[in-house]
Design an enzyme around this catalytic site. Structure first.
Site, short mmCIF file in Angstrom:
data_model
loop_
_atom_site.label_atom_id
_atom_site.label_comp_id
_atom_site.label_asym_id
_atom_site.label_seq_id
_atom_site.Cartn_x
_atom_site.Cartn_y
_atom_site.Cartn_z
N LYS A 143 -10.30 29.41 -24.03
CA LYS A 143 -8.92 30.02 -24.62
C LYS A 143 -7.68 29.05 -24.18
CE LYS A 143 -9.26 34.15 -26.49
NZ LYS A 143 -8.71 34.43 -27.77
N ARG A 178 -10.38 50.70 -27.12
CA ARG A 178 -11.16 49.47 -26.15
C ARG A 178 -12.66 49.43 -26.17
NH1 ARG A 178 -10.00 44.20 -24.21
NH2 ARG A 178 -8.89 44.37 -22.38
N TYR A 197 -14.14 31.66 -20.03
CA TYR A 197 -13.37 32.23 -21.09
C TYR A 197 -12.09 31.79 -21.05
CZ TYR A 197 -10.48 36.12 -23.53
OH TYR A 197 -9.43 36.53 -24.23
N THR A 225 -4.06 34.17 -23.98
CA THR A 225 -4.27 35.07 -23.11
C THR A 225 -3.87 34.85 -21.62
OG1 THR A 225 -6.17 36.27 -21.69
CG2 THR A 225 -6.73 34.06 -22.69
N GLU A 238 -5.22 35.10 -19.17
CA GLU A 238 -6.44 34.60 -18.33
C GLU A 238 -6.32 33.05 -18.25
OE1 GLU A 238 -9.58 35.89 -16.85
OE2 GLU A 238 -8.12 37.27 -16.49
P1 NAP Z 1 -12.58 42.37 -29.20
O1 NAP Z 1 -12.28 43.98 -29.25
O2 NAP Z 1 -13.54 41.83 -28.34
O3 NAP Z 1 -12.49 41.84 -30.59
C1 NAP Z 1 -12.84 40.35 -30.74
C2 NAP Z 1 -13.43 40.42 -32.15
O4 NAP Z 1 -13.80 39.14 -32.41
C3 NAP Z 1 -14.71 41.13 -32.52
O5 NAP Z 1 -14.32 41.73 -33.67
C4 NAP Z 1 -15.83 40.31 -32.57
O6 NAP Z 1 -16.78 40.65 -33.19
C5 NAP Z 1 -15.10 39.07 -33.23
N1 NAP Z 1 -15.88 38.00 -33.04
C6 NAP Z 1 -16.78 37.70 -32.14
N2 NAP Z 1 -17.40 36.35 -32.13
C7 NAP Z 1 -17.08 35.98 -33.72
C8 NAP Z 1 -17.39 35.17 -34.21
N3 NAP Z 1 -18.29 34.18 -34.00
N4 NAP Z 1 -16.79 34.85 -35.56
C9 NAP Z 1 -15.87 35.91 -36.01
N5 NAP Z 1 -15.65 36.83 -35.39
C10 NAP Z 1 -16.25 37.00 -33.89
O7 NAP Z 1 -11.01 41.78 -28.58
P2 NAP Z 1 -9.46 42.26 -28.66
O8 NAP Z 1 -9.43 43.11 -27.37
O9 NAP Z 1 -9.32 42.91 -29.78
O10 NAP Z 1 -8.64 40.99 -28.57
C11 NAP Z 1 -8.36 40.06 -29.83
C12 NAP Z 1 -8.20 38.89 -29.55
O11 NAP Z 1 -7.23 38.63 -28.60
C13 NAP Z 1 -9.48 38.15 -28.61
O12 NAP Z 1 -9.32 36.88 -29.11
C14 NAP Z 1 -8.94 38.50 -27.21
O13 NAP Z 1 -9.51 37.03 -26.79
C15 NAP Z 1 -7.50 38.24 -27.24
N6 NAP Z 1 -6.84 38.63 -26.14
C16 NAP Z 1 -7.06 39.97 -25.80
C17 NAP Z 1 -6.42 40.78 -24.66
C18 NAP Z 1 -6.72 42.19 -24.37
O14 NAP Z 1 -6.24 42.73 -23.13
N7 NAP Z 1 -7.34 42.98 -25.34
C19 NAP Z 1 -5.53 39.99 -24.21
C20 NAP Z 1 -5.14 38.77 -24.46
C21 NAP Z 1 -5.88 38.13 -25.43
P3 NAP Z 1 -18.14 41.37 -32.75
O15 NAP Z 1 -17.71 42.60 -31.77
O16 NAP Z 1 -19.12 41.93 -34.22
O17 NAP Z 1 -18.65 40.25 -31.87
O1 F7E Z 2 -11.24 43.38 -16.02
C1 F7E Z 2 -11.86 44.30 -12.46
C2 F7E Z 2 -12.19 43.00 -13.04
O2 F7E Z 2 -12.89 43.29 -17.96
C3 F7E Z 2 -10.17 43.53 -15.11
C4 F7E Z 2 -9.87 40.82 -21.76
O3 F7E Z 2 -9.38 41.72 -22.72
O4 F7E Z 2 -7.91 40.89 -20.40
C5 F7E Z 2 -8.99 41.20 -20.23
O5 F7E Z 2 -10.11 40.65 -19.44
C6 F7E Z 2 -10.20 43.51 -13.90
C7 F7E Z 2 -10.86 42.32 -13.39
O6 F7E Z 2 -10.34 42.62 -18.02
C8 F7E Z 2 -15.05 46.22 -12.80
O7 F7E Z 2 -12.84 42.11 -11.93
C9 F7E Z 2 -13.29 45.65 -11.28
O8 F7E Z 2 -10.24 41.89 -12.25
O9 F7E Z 2 -11.01 44.91 -18.05
P1 F7E Z 2 -11.59 43.66 -17.57
P2 F7E Z 2 -10.03 41.08 -18.00
O10 F7E Z 2 -11.20 40.39 -17.44
O11 F7E Z 2 -8.51 41.11 -16.94
C10 F7E Z 2 -7.53 39.53 -20.69
C11 F7E Z 2 -6.20 39.37 -20.64
C12 F7E Z 2 -8.33 39.13 -21.65
O12 F7E Z 2 -7.94 38.11 -22.34
C13 F7E Z 2 -9.66 39.42 -22.05
O13 F7E Z 2 -10.25 39.11 -23.07
O14 F7E Z 2 -11.01 44.71 -13.50
N1 F7E Z 2 -13.08 45.18 -12.08
N2 F7E Z 2 -14.57 46.60 -11.75
C14 F7E Z 2 -13.94 45.26 -13.48
N3 F7E Z 2 -13.96 44.96 -14.70
C15 F7E Z 2 -14.87 45.36 -15.52
N4 F7E Z 2 -15.11 44.85 -16.78
N5 F7E Z 2 -16.06 46.26 -15.05
C16 F7E Z 2 -15.86 46.58 -13.72
O15 F7E Z 2 -16.85 47.57 -13.37
#
Ligand code: NAP
Ligand code: F7E
Length: 326
Positions: free
Chosen positions: A154, A185, A150, A126, A128
């Site tokens: 990662k 999402r 987090y 990620t 992050e």
């Molecule tokens: P997500 O919707 O939160 O999906 C994560 C999945 O992991 C959920 O199905 C969750 O199940 C499962 N999980 C949690 N704890 C687990 C455990 N102990 N054993 C097995 N499975 C478990 O995330 P996503 O947006 O699809 O992202 C997919 C992956 O890419 C994640 O690893 C995330 O960190 C990474 N990522 C996401 C983004 C993004 O912007 N979306 C960017 C960069 C990297 P439950 O919901 O039942 O807990």
């Molecule tokens: O926040 C700001 C917050 O929670 C984005 C995950 O998929 O992407 C995701 O992480 C920004 C941050 O995503 C609120 O402070 C303001 O600066 O949507 P987010 P994230 O933290 O960037 C990365 C790539 C991953 O890997 C992660 O798994 O938005 N923000 N106000 C807020 N964020 C949230 N959630 N809620 C607010 O009210």
């Protein structure tokens, strides 16, 4: 020969889009999921693929459960998407987040090393990990500086993937994906929180939207585009690491403006800052350089922010107007 792909995190956003992509390519898809309450697979149902995925109950923290399934399935490809992925919660549950995002990756790699070394592995790394950015545009060579439990977890997952590639010759690749969003999402993430609130406000179901840092900037893409990059990584002859991003950043405020104006509303009338949504350490800006993915994988993003916002707001509006269709 039918190829088998194993996906952890099958019930999440990316799990659903990736499952659909692989099924369209005639893979047999096996999804690993920890057993939770009811309605775990609503995303797979929304995409119309729930009946086509074989679900196996397994938890990344239960190494034996992962190993048993890998040994039996001998998959050609293994996509590790499981995580506690909400950054905000990682300060509340830092150990849990670390066990899944860090140690859990090692459980997957060990299962492959010991029982199915031909399996190609994808790790969901990620942006992050860049956290407090060390270059204005982040690429595969930019130093990391995570700012949350987090991000730290990662980073372990990222390096253990590289380590197993270098130590044991596994075909293990890591996708450093920047934020990617969709109508699937989770509602805790800011984009979906905004799209859902804008739709509710439009329908008179809500008055205000409380957010944290409106000035944070992110490089937001569409999840449907990003899972294609994951697949392309595992089709390469040699494993490697790739940044996947759009190369364009917008602020949370920009996202609000786009979502509310799509519904003919002025976000400034509805959005208020509530300090409870500020983070102990913020990532102010992330902006990716996807040049390597473009050159080597032939991948490029197909969806700009306006299209993404429209897709998300329209989906939320539709779900609220006909909940049974959700
Ligand atoms: P997500 O919707 O939160 O999906 C994560 C999945 O992991 C959920 O199905 C969750 O199940 C499962 N999980 C949690 N704890 C687990 C455990 N102990 N054993 C097995 N499975 C478990 O995330 P996503 O947006 O699809 O992202 C997919 C992956 O890419 C994640 O690893 C995330 O960190 C990474 N990522 C996401 C983004 C993004 O912007 N979306 C960017 C960069 C990297 P439950 O919901 O039942 O807990
Ligand atoms: O926040 C700001 C917050 O929670 C984005 C995950 O998929 O992407 C995701 O992480 C920004 C941050 O995503 C609120 O402070 C303001 O600066 O949507 P987010 P994230 O933290 O960037 C990365 C790539 C991953 O890997 C992660 O798994 O938005 N923000 N106000 C807020 N964020 C949230 N959630 N809620 C607010 O009210």
């Amino acid at each position: 020969m039918t190829r088998t792909a194993l996906i952890t995190g099958i019930s999440g956003q990316d799990g659903a889009y990736l499952a659909r992509l692989l099924l369209d390519k005639s893979y047999r898809v096996v999804g690993l999921a920890p057993r939770r309450g009811s309605d775990m697979f609503w995303r797979l149902r929304t995409l119309g693929v729930a009946d086509d995925v074989r679900i196996e109950y397994a938890d990344l923290n239960d190494a034996a459960s992962v190993q048993r399934i890998v040994a039996r399935e001998q998959p050609q490809e293994f996509y590790n998407l499981a995580a506690q992925s909400f950054v905000g919660t990682s300060w509340e549950q830092p150990v849990h987040t670390g066990l899944i995002g860090g140690i859990g990756v090692t459980h997957c790699l060990e299962a492959i090393r010991q029982t199915s070394p031909h399996t190609r592995f994808y790790q969901a790394s990620t942006s992050e990990m860049f956290g407090k950015i060390q270059a204005p545009k982040q690429s595969e060579t930019t130093p990391f500086y995570p700012r949350s439990p987090y991000g730290v977890a990662k980073l372990y997952g990222h390096w253990i993937t590289i380590n197993y590639r270098e130590s044991f010759g596994l075909h293990a690749s890591s996708g450093i994906l920047f934020n990617h969003e969709s109508p699937l999402r989770g509602v805790e993430f800011v984009t979906r929180k905004i799209s859902l609130a804008a739709a509710r406000i439009k329908l008179g179901l809500q008055d205000k939207l409380f957010l944290g840092n409106l000035d944070a900037r992110r490089d937001w893409g569409f999840a449907g585009d990003y899972v294609d990059a994951m697949w392309r990584m595992l089709q390469q002859e040699a494993p490697d690491d790739y940044v996947v991003a759009t190369g364009v950043a917008h602020s949370v405020r920009d996202f609000c403006e786009a979502a509310f104006s799509h519904l003919g509303l002025d976000y400034q009338r509805y959005v208020e800052v509530d300090p409870q949504f500020l983070r102990p350490a913020e990532v102010d800006v992330l902006l990716g350089d996807p040049a390597k993915a473009q050159a080597r994988l032939g991948w490029s993003p197909q969806t700009n922010l306006k299209t993404l916002v429209t897709m998300m707001v329209d989906a939320d509006l539709q779900r609220l107007q006909s909940p049974a269709a959700a």
